[in-house]
Design a protein around this motif. Sequence first.
Motif, PDB file in Angstrom:
ATOM      1  N   ASN A   1       0.981  -1.417  -0.022  1.00  0.00           N
ATOM      2  CA  ASN A   1       0.078   0.028  -0.030  1.00  0.00           C
ATOM      3  C   ASN A   1       0.547   1.363  -0.130  1.00  0.00           C
ATOM      4  N   ARG A   2       1.851   1.047   0.931  1.00  0.00           N
ATOM      5  CA  ARG A   2       2.726   2.323   0.952  1.00  0.00           C
ATOM      6  C   ARG A   2       3.424   2.577  -0.381  1.00  0.00           C
ATOM      7  N   PHE A   3       3.905   1.565  -1.036  1.00  0.00           N
ATOM      8  CA  PHE A   3       4.801   1.514  -2.347  1.00  0.00           C
ATOM      9  C   PHE A   3       3.615   2.246  -3.505  1.00  0.00           C
ATOM     10  N   PHE A   4       2.505   1.703  -3.394  1.00  0.00           N
ATOM     11  CA  PHE A   4       1.491   2.004  -4.478  1.00  0.00           C
ATOM     12  C   PHE A   4       1.190   3.705  -4.196  1.00  0.00           C
ATOM     13  N   GLN A   5       1.175   3.905  -3.064  1.00  0.00           N
ATOM     14  CA  GLN A   5       0.613   5.468  -2.658  1.00  0.00           C
ATOM     15  C   GLN A   5       1.681   6.217  -3.350  1.00  0.00           C
TER      16      GLN A   5
ATOM     17  N   ILE B   1      -3.468   3.694   4.191  1.00  0.00           N
ATOM     18  CA  ILE B   1      -3.303   4.884   3.692  1.00  0.00           C
ATOM     19  C   ILE B   1      -4.235   4.909   2.458  1.00  0.00           C
ATOM     20  N   GLN B   2      -5.231   5.814   2.352  1.00  0.00           N
ATOM     21  CA  GLN B   2      -6.202   5.872   1.645  1.00  0.00           C
ATOM     22  C   GLN B   2      -6.536   7.132   1.038  1.00  0.00           C
ATOM     23  N   THR B   3      -6.603   7.141  -0.473  1.00  0.00           N
ATOM     24  CA  THR B   3      -6.901   8.429  -0.964  1.00  0.00           C
ATOM     25  C   THR B   3      -8.233   8.236  -1.934  1.00  0.00           C
ATOM     26  N   GLY B   4      -8.508   9.185  -2.532  1.00  0.00           N
ATOM     27  CA  GLY B   4      -9.445   9.380  -3.542  1.00  0.00           C
ATOM     28  C   GLY B   4     -10.325   8.197  -3.912  1.00  0.00           C
ATOM     29  N   ASN B   5      -9.639   7.530  -4.676  1.00  0.00           N
ATOM     30  CA  ASN B   5     -10.584   6.326  -5.610  1.00  0.00           C
ATOM     31  C   ASN B   5     -10.216   5.075  -4.961  1.00  0.00           C
ATOM     32  N   ASP B   6     -10.131   5.062  -3.719  1.00  0.00           N
ATOM     33  CA  ASP B   6      -9.823   3.781  -2.602  1.00  0.00           C
ATOM     34  C   ASP B   6     -10.686   3.332  -1.671  1.00  0.00           C
ATOM     35  N   THR B   7     -10.850   1.765  -1.535  1.00  0.00           N
ATOM     36  CA  THR B   7     -11.530   1.108  -0.711  1.00  0.00           C
ATOM     37  C   THR B   7     -10.685   0.323   0.092  1.00  0.00           C
ATOM     38  N   ALA B   8     -10.832   0.421   1.414  1.00  0.00           N
ATOM     39  CA  ALA B   8     -10.105  -0.237   2.231  1.00  0.00           C
ATOM     40  C   ALA B   8     -10.921  -1.392   2.923  1.00  0.00           C
ATOM     41  N   VAL B   9     -10.390  -2.386   3.127  1.00  0.00           N
ATOM     42  CA  VAL B   9     -11.004  -3.621   3.866  1.00  0.00           C
ATOM     43  C   VAL B   9      -9.802  -4.010   4.923  1.00  0.00           C
TER      44      VAL B   9
ATOM     45  N   PHE C   1      -0.577   4.698 -12.148  1.00  0.00           N
ATOM     46  CA  PHE C   1      -1.826   4.444 -12.137  1.00  0.00           C
ATOM     47  C   PHE C   1      -2.851   5.449 -11.538  1.00  0.00           C
ATOM     48  N   PRO C   2      -2.801   6.703 -11.856  1.00  0.00           N
ATOM     49  CA  PRO C   2      -3.574   7.743 -11.322  1.00  0.00           C
ATOM     50  C   PRO C   2      -5.057   7.611 -11.000  1.00  0.00           C
ATOM     51  N   SER C   3      -5.475   6.937 -11.953  1.00  0.00           N
ATOM     52  CA  SER C   3      -7.160   7.214 -11.987  1.00  0.00           C
ATOM     53  C   SER C   3      -7.657   5.616 -11.869  1.00  0.00           C
TER      54      SER C   3
END
Length: 167
Positions: A109-113, A136-144, A120-122
């Motif tokens: 998750n840290r790497f991707f953010q 770590i969650q931003t705009g187009n994210d869903t966390a479980v 892959f911005p969108s």
Amino acid sequence: GPVAVSFWRCAGGLAVLLLTPLETAAAGTKRVLLLHSFGAAFAPFSVVAAQFREDLIKAFPEPIDLYEASLETARFKQPDDETALADHLRALFRDRQLDLVVVSGAPANRFFQRHRKELFPSTPLLIMAVEQRNVIQTGNDTAVPVRFHLPDFVTNILALLPRTENI
């Protein structure tokens, strides 16, 4: 146990929800990247990934083109430069639009953010197997997220191995 199975079915369901709106935009095969934190065969994340793959393929009516990559350097105290993995992903998906990225574990998750804007911005992101305090969650994210309650771990250890004296 039952909690783990229902959790992963929930994650698979969320992935289906994330991918479903894309059906009208692009019929056919959906491209999903599963990014592992420590390697595809690193327990317990390997169990998580296996259940997720199975649930996703069963639940989604369209074919899934599943790619997997690992941030294996997360296992080391002094991780190597992660530029090589970012470059590899950029090259692999230069001409292939992803429909969903799934990260398994906090290092992925840290790497991707860190690299999201350049890679892959969108693209929607599903975050799984990350302790809720580390999401770590931003705009187009869903966390479980998962929740680790250390006293429960100790209780379970003592229930399984009652002669344990040192944890």
